[in-house]
Enzyme design. Sequence first.
Site, PDB file in Angstrom:
ATOM      1  N   GLU A 286      14.474  -6.262  26.298  1.00 47.71           N
ATOM      2  CA  GLU A 286      14.166  -6.712  27.654  1.00 47.71           C
ATOM      3  C   GLU A 286      12.701  -7.085  27.844  1.00 47.71           C
ATOM      4  O   GLU A 286      12.354  -7.713  28.848  1.00 47.71           O
ATOM      5  CB  GLU A 286      14.569  -5.632  28.662  1.00 47.71           C
TER       6      GLU A 286
ATOM      7  N   GLU B 229      23.348   8.853  10.936  1.00 42.62           N
ATOM      8  CA  GLU B 229      22.199   9.598  11.470  1.00 42.62           C
ATOM      9  C   GLU B 229      21.814  10.792  10.610  1.00 42.62           C
ATOM     10  O   GLU B 229      20.748  11.378  10.776  1.00 42.62           O
ATOM     11  CB  GLU B 229      22.496  10.090  12.880  1.00 42.62           C
TER      12      GLU B 229
END
Length: 302
Positions: A85, A116
């Site tokens: 963004e 992960e």
Amino acid sequence: MEKELSKLTTEGRNPNSMKLSELSTAAMLEVINKEDMKVAPAVSKVLPEIEKAVEIIFEALRDNGRLFYVGAGTSGRLGIIDASECPPTFMTPPEMIQTVMAGGNEAFTNAAEGSEDHEEDGKNDLKKMGVTQKDVVVGITASGRTPYPIGALKSAAEADARTISLSCNKNSTISGYADCAIEVIVGPEVLTGSTRMKAATAHKMILNMISTAVMVKLGKVYENLMVDVHASNHKLKERAKYIVTEITNADAAEAEKTLELADWQVKPAIIMIETQVSYEEALKAIKKNNGYVGEAIAFAQK
């Protein structure tokens, strides 16, 4: 890493939602809403740590460094959202703020939860980005014990990059590898262990604060207006016109005409109207004053 999962605040059972599966829809939503109300006060308690993070990142980006968010699952997705963004909002180059996500960017939509668990993957994936001492790496993990971002922070430290951690448990493992540790304690989730809820909300709020504050300090905001917005569609062109009229008191027609002359860049359009200089002179004033609109206006008026 041997710390028991069940002892973490983020993994505890919330006494206020013990009967969640028996509640009516309205009662269920009320419980979730009441828990969500605890997030902003928790964030307010770590403002000093967030301030430190902002200053570290600002100094790095001002000196042509880069910012890397690193996370797995929801944490990585939050990093991707914030990084993606910034170019349309602040016209930052894509390489300025990036995300390194466990499982790669395709894990944004297709969960790769097993990715992960490997610290070495976090180290290696960050090394591929060519991190240097000019950069900052933010490791995001609600539990504070996820191996992937911990590995990334270790790799960052080896490159003498500055490190920041963002977690939701006190004395998080990842905090021990960070120059600046942010531990925002939101308490147990309504749905036990589902840290996409309050923990993720807190982290989204903090990432919003960090990126916005850094961009203000970099001169990409004037007053409270996005003067570096990338006017790439009709909505954003209308916003650009609004910003120019707000700052200069010009009418919409003059704002649009000037923006067209300025290739729809808000900053030079403002300076052109305020000081009656050419587009080229406006660009020179902006460059001379490192992008700060107020200083560029004063410079052009001379």
